[in-house]
Design a protein around this motif. Sequence first.
Motif, PDB file in Angstrom:
ATOM      1  N   ASP A 106      22.751   8.807 -11.041  1.00  0.00           N
ATOM      2  CA  ASP A 106      23.808   8.531 -10.924  1.00  0.00           C
ATOM      3  C   ASP A 106      24.604   9.548 -12.013  1.00  0.00           C
ATOM      4  N   PHE A 107      25.373  10.374 -11.837  1.00  0.00           N
ATOM      5  CA  PHE A 107      26.000  11.421 -12.903  1.00  0.00           C
ATOM      6  C   PHE A 107      27.265  10.846 -13.227  1.00  0.00           C
ATOM      7  N   SER A 108      27.849   9.730 -12.830  1.00  0.00           N
ATOM      8  CA  SER A 108      29.139   9.296 -12.927  1.00  0.00           C
ATOM      9  C   SER A 108      29.686   9.259 -14.406  1.00  0.00           C
ATOM     10  N   SER A 109      28.614   8.634 -15.128  1.00  0.00           N
ATOM     11  CA  SER A 109      29.014   8.652 -16.481  1.00  0.00           C
ATOM     12  C   SER A 109      29.170  10.133 -17.240  1.00  0.00           C
ATOM     13  N   PRO A 114      32.553  14.027 -20.051  1.00  0.00           N
ATOM     14  CA  PRO A 114      32.011  15.539 -20.110  1.00  0.00           C
ATOM     15  C   PRO A 114      31.366  15.830 -21.473  1.00  0.00           C
ATOM     16  N   ARG A 115      32.019  15.489 -22.586  1.00  0.00           N
ATOM     17  CA  ARG A 115      31.545  15.719 -23.963  1.00  0.00           C
ATOM     18  C   ARG A 115      30.405  15.289 -24.150  1.00  0.00           C
ATOM     19  N   PRO A 207      35.218   1.367 -21.985  1.00  0.00           N
ATOM     20  CA  PRO A 207      34.760   1.651 -20.685  1.00  0.00           C
ATOM     21  C   PRO A 207      35.033   2.954 -20.016  1.00  0.00           C
ATOM     22  N   ALA A 208      34.225   3.508 -19.680  1.00  0.00           N
ATOM     23  CA  ALA A 208      34.456   4.960 -18.804  1.00  0.00           C
ATOM     24  C   ALA A 208      35.034   4.695 -17.510  1.00  0.00           C
ATOM     25  N   MET A 360      23.609   6.739 -20.664  1.00  0.00           N
ATOM     26  CA  MET A 360      23.342   7.360 -19.206  1.00  0.00           C
ATOM     27  C   MET A 360      23.949   8.646 -19.286  1.00  0.00           C
ATOM     28  N   GLY A 361      24.923   9.213 -19.898  1.00  0.00           N
ATOM     29  CA  GLY A 361      25.650  10.301 -19.697  1.00  0.00           C
ATOM     30  C   GLY A 361      24.662  11.430 -20.400  1.00  0.00           C
ATOM     31  N   PRO A 362      24.382  11.199 -21.931  1.00  0.00           N
ATOM     32  CA  PRO A 362      23.627  12.184 -22.573  1.00  0.00           C
ATOM     33  C   PRO A 362      22.100  12.084 -22.061  1.00  0.00           C
ATOM     34  N   ASN A 363      21.670  10.758 -21.324  1.00  0.00           N
ATOM     35  CA  ASN A 363      20.350  10.871 -20.906  1.00  0.00           C
ATOM     36  C   ASN A 363      20.074  11.832 -19.614  1.00  0.00           C
TER      37      ASN A 363
END
Length: 384
Positions: A106-109, A114-115, A207-208, A360-363
């Motif tokens: 899931d790429f939502s985070s 985006p940064r 929260p994102a 999870m974003g940078p992951n």
Amino acid sequence: MDGFLYKFLGGTGFVNATPGHLVMLLVGCTFIYLAIRKHYEPLLLIPIGFGILIANIPLPPGFQLISKEFMAGTAGPTTVMDYLYMGVLKGFYPPLIFLGIGALTDFSSLIANPRLVLLGAAAQFGIFATLAGALWLGFSPAEAASIGIIGGADGPTSIFLASRLAPHLIAPVAIAAYSYMALVPVIQPPVMYLLTTKKERQIKMPPAKSASRLERILFPIASFLICTLIAPGAVILLGMLFFGNLLKESGVTDRLSNTAKSAFIDTVTILLGVSVGASASAETFLNPQSLKIFALGAASFAVATAAGVLFAKAMNLFTRNKINPLIGAAGVSAVPDSARVAQMVGAREDPTNFLLMHAMGPNVAGVIGSAIAAGVLWSLLGGG
């Protein structure tokens, strides 16, 4: 009768065993123990660990599990295990694994913030630091690149690049990559504590926002085009990753998505794990070259973790919305273990701090980053 008995006894593993076989059998059992007792990447360590056991049962003279000529690329497959190992040697399995990963991810985070892609990019410094270290130790540029990719904490990518640039190093590179992926909960926390203060570890992030369905559909298409135009060598891995994600997010291919993220990836994982383990025989694995690769792999994970954390701290110097630097450690692409480690360390300082979704974003950015790095290295050192 005595001659047949003597021949039988002479062909048993008890007679043909060497200290090296015993060491590798212990390594295989250790992998299985860590998977079952510690829950360290059991889906990977159990197949690899049992594959190591298979590889290190001493065979009678003249018998081969995986033929040395096939592993060296000088002959075609001749044994049953040769055919299974072909998916590793020829690089078939990693893109198929990436298809399943894409369907699971899931790429939502990352879309919402985006940064955070910068943290995934920063953690790839471990790849290039390890590459430099391998060159310093006397490895060729192609070998150094194959070893350096271990720093991306991405087993399939490591296997893929090694199969293209240095097939003779696939076994130690793959074992090192997957071993350290499993040991992320052990390797990363000391580095995270060393480089952050208690106050930094307690930073709470808002929260994102949620990503819309349109954004989730457009993301794999746009990301694929942008990333592969930058690094065309990554088209195979990233193509399968984003294709799998599009199957998931389109909403009209649920049957394909469900297959890719369940039975399909499970089947390939079994074949990949057992094949990699079966290539780690004592004869090919216990040598100074393999020990150097393991040492470089451990260093690469520490460097990648440090780079992600330090870059997050640097970003905080120029932004109003502070980033908890712990999530920078998740920039390595050990999904989702690195994100869980960030959550675990943050929760120890403040049980009300929830970092998992932010991490999870940078992951997932790390998955993309390591594939791009592999594509660039392949283009520079190996070509098509």
